[in-house]
Motif scaffolding. Structure first.
Motif, mmCIF file in Angstrom:
data_model
loop_
_atom_site.group_PDB
_atom_site.id
_atom_site.type_symbol
_atom_site.label_atom_id
_atom_site.label_comp_id
_atom_site.label_asym_id
_atom_site.label_seq_id
_atom_site.Cartn_x
_atom_site.Cartn_y
_atom_site.Cartn_z
ATOM 1 N N ALA A 92 -22.759 39.185 -67.113
ATOM 2 C CA ALA A 92 -24.203 39.078 -67.300
ATOM 3 C C ALA A 92 -24.712 38.122 -66.228
ATOM 4 C CB ALA A 92 -24.538 38.561 -68.698
ATOM 5 N N ALA A 93 -25.164 38.681 -65.114
ATOM 6 C CA ALA A 93 -25.508 37.891 -63.934
ATOM 7 C C ALA A 93 -27.015 37.755 -63.782
ATOM 8 C CB ALA A 93 -24.918 38.535 -62.679
ATOM 9 N N THR A 94 -27.438 36.593 -63.357
ATOM 10 C CA THR A 94 -28.855 36.386 -63.081
ATOM 11 C C THR A 94 -29.274 37.000 -61.751
ATOM 12 O OG1 THR A 94 -28.249 34.249 -62.133
ATOM 13 C CG2 THR A 94 -28.994 34.253 -64.421
ATOM 14 N N TYR A 95 -28.312 37.330 -60.892
ATOM 15 C CA TYR A 95 -28.589 37.768 -59.529
ATOM 16 C C TYR A 95 -29.212 39.168 -59.459
ATOM 17 C CZ TYR A 95 -24.575 34.545 -59.044
ATOM 18 O OH TYR A 95 -23.696 33.508 -59.147
ATOM 19 N N PRO A 96 -29.755 39.518 -58.285
ATOM 20 C CA PRO A 96 -30.025 40.931 -57.982
ATOM 21 C C PRO A 96 -28.726 41.721 -57.972
ATOM 22 C CG PRO A 96 -31.187 39.490 -56.442
ATOM 23 C CD PRO A 96 -30.231 38.615 -57.213
ATOM 24 N N ASP A 97 -28.817 43.017 -58.147
ATOM 25 C CA ASP A 97 -27.622 43.846 -58.314
ATOM 26 C C ASP A 97 -26.689 43.780 -57.106
ATOM 27 O OD1 ASP A 97 -26.165 45.909 -59.911
ATOM 28 O OD2 ASP A 97 -26.539 47.096 -58.116
ATOM 29 N N GLU A 98 -27.224 43.744 -55.900
ATOM 30 C CA GLU A 98 -26.370 43.705 -54.707
ATOM 31 C C GLU A 98 -25.416 42.518 -54.749
ATOM 32 O OE1 GLU A 98 -26.645 43.041 -49.853
ATOM 33 O OE2 GLU A 98 -28.445 42.866 -51.092
ATOM 34 N N LEU A 131 -18.876 36.857 -68.693
ATOM 35 C CA LEU A 131 -19.022 35.891 -67.605
ATOM 36 C C LEU A 131 -20.487 35.787 -67.197
ATOM 37 C CD1 LEU A 131 -15.990 36.354 -67.660
ATOM 38 C CD2 LEU A 131 -16.013 36.568 -65.171
ATOM 39 N N VAL A 132 -20.944 34.540 -67.024
ATOM 40 C CA VAL A 132 -22.333 34.278 -66.647
ATOM 41 C C VAL A 132 -22.304 33.432 -65.376
ATOM 42 C CG1 VAL A 132 -24.579 33.481 -67.480
ATOM 43 C CG2 VAL A 132 -22.847 34.240 -69.128
ATOM 44 N N PRO A 133 -22.344 34.065 -64.192
ATOM 45 C CA PRO A 133 -21.953 33.386 -62.949
ATOM 46 C C PRO A 133 -23.087 32.819 -62.101
ATOM 47 C CG PRO A 133 -22.058 35.741 -62.565
ATOM 48 C CD PRO A 133 -22.472 35.519 -63.995
ATOM 49 N N ASP A 134 -23.707 31.737 -62.519
ATOM 50 C CA ASP A 134 -24.717 31.113 -61.655
ATOM 51 C C ASP A 134 -24.804 29.640 -62.009
ATOM 52 O OD1 ASP A 134 -26.878 30.401 -60.084
ATOM 53 O OD2 ASP A 134 -28.051 32.179 -60.569
#
Length: 249
Positions: A124-130, A184-187
């Motif tokens: 579950a990422a806060t980033y843009p998909d790329e 995983l929450v990677p930021d």
């Protein structure tokens, strides 16, 4: 008292480290050195810039004077965008500059999964998909199976830092996957210290956040491998004595 230093790009959720100090019971200090950041956009060019050797070495030289027992490059995206071997090289340069043990947030995720024996994860990422897909590639290189990935699509670290806790809870919970053994929450721009326990209780499985694994990894490198009842989440309660590092000695 154990002191672990962190190289932290820019300014967003650095106060999360004070929250971890408090949660760990007062026998740990987690000082930060802020590394240069021209802006905090979640785009490939900026993340490569953030993880560049000059910035890391300068910060590492500063932190070497702070009497720390280990150092962690606390920027997930600024590590994994270099790939597994590139991230290992980053860590080696930090280790050379500080003269002590070193790692990075990206590597810490892998070591945490090794300790917990959880090979299948949801992201579950806060980033843009790329950018999220780059994290998937990094984990795959390290032997981790990603069964699902969700991208919040947030453009800057500053926006992530100001997310409402309820919004974070909703986002992570809604992007779990039944086959995943951990989420995983990677930021490291995300405040997570006080969200891990409620997330794990709601999901019934391990949740690993960027600042959490960074702190855990630093303590592991500093020789604090015992399980910690006061640490947030299943990861700290497991300790780190059984970890076989994938980083160079």
């Amino acid at each position: 008292m154990t002191r672990v230093g962190f190289l932290y790009p820019g300014s967003s959720a650095e106060d999360d480290y004070k929250a971890f100090e408090d949660l760990l019971g007062g026998d740990v200090e987690l000082p930060l050195v802020h590394t240069p950041l021209s802006d905090d956009l979640h785009v490939l060019e900026r993340l490569l810039e953030a993880g560049g050797e000059a910035s890391l070495v300068k910060g590492a030289q500063e932190i070497a004077a702070m009497d720390v027992e280990a150092t962690v490059w606390a920027c997930t995206g600024g590590g994994f965008v270099y790939g597994w071997e590139g991230t290992r090289r980053q860590v080696e340069r930090v280790r050379q500059a500080t003269g002590g043990p070193a790692s990075s947030t990206s590597c810490a995720f892998v070591h945490a999964l090794i300790r917990l024996r959880l090979p299948r994860v949801a992201i579950a990422a806060t980033y843009p998909d790329e950018i999220s897909q780059r994290f998937v590639e990094f984990l795959s290189e390290a032997g981790v199976s990603v069964v699902s990935v969700a991208s919040h699509g947030i453009a800057t670290a500053a926006e992530v830092a100001y997310l409402d806790p309820d919004e974070v809870l909703d986002f992570v919970i809604s992007n779990d996957h039944p086959r995943a053994e951990a989420v995983l929450v990677p930021d490291t721009a995300l405040h997570s210290a006080h969200l891990i326990e409620p997330l794990e209780a709601l999901l019934g499985k391990t949740v690993l956040t960027a600042n959490q694994v960074s702190v855990w990894e630093g303590l592991r490198l500093a020789g604090r491998t015992e399980p910690r009842a006061t640490g947030p989440g299943m990861l700290f309660r497991a300790g780190s004595a059984a970890v076989t590092s994938l980083l160079p000695d």
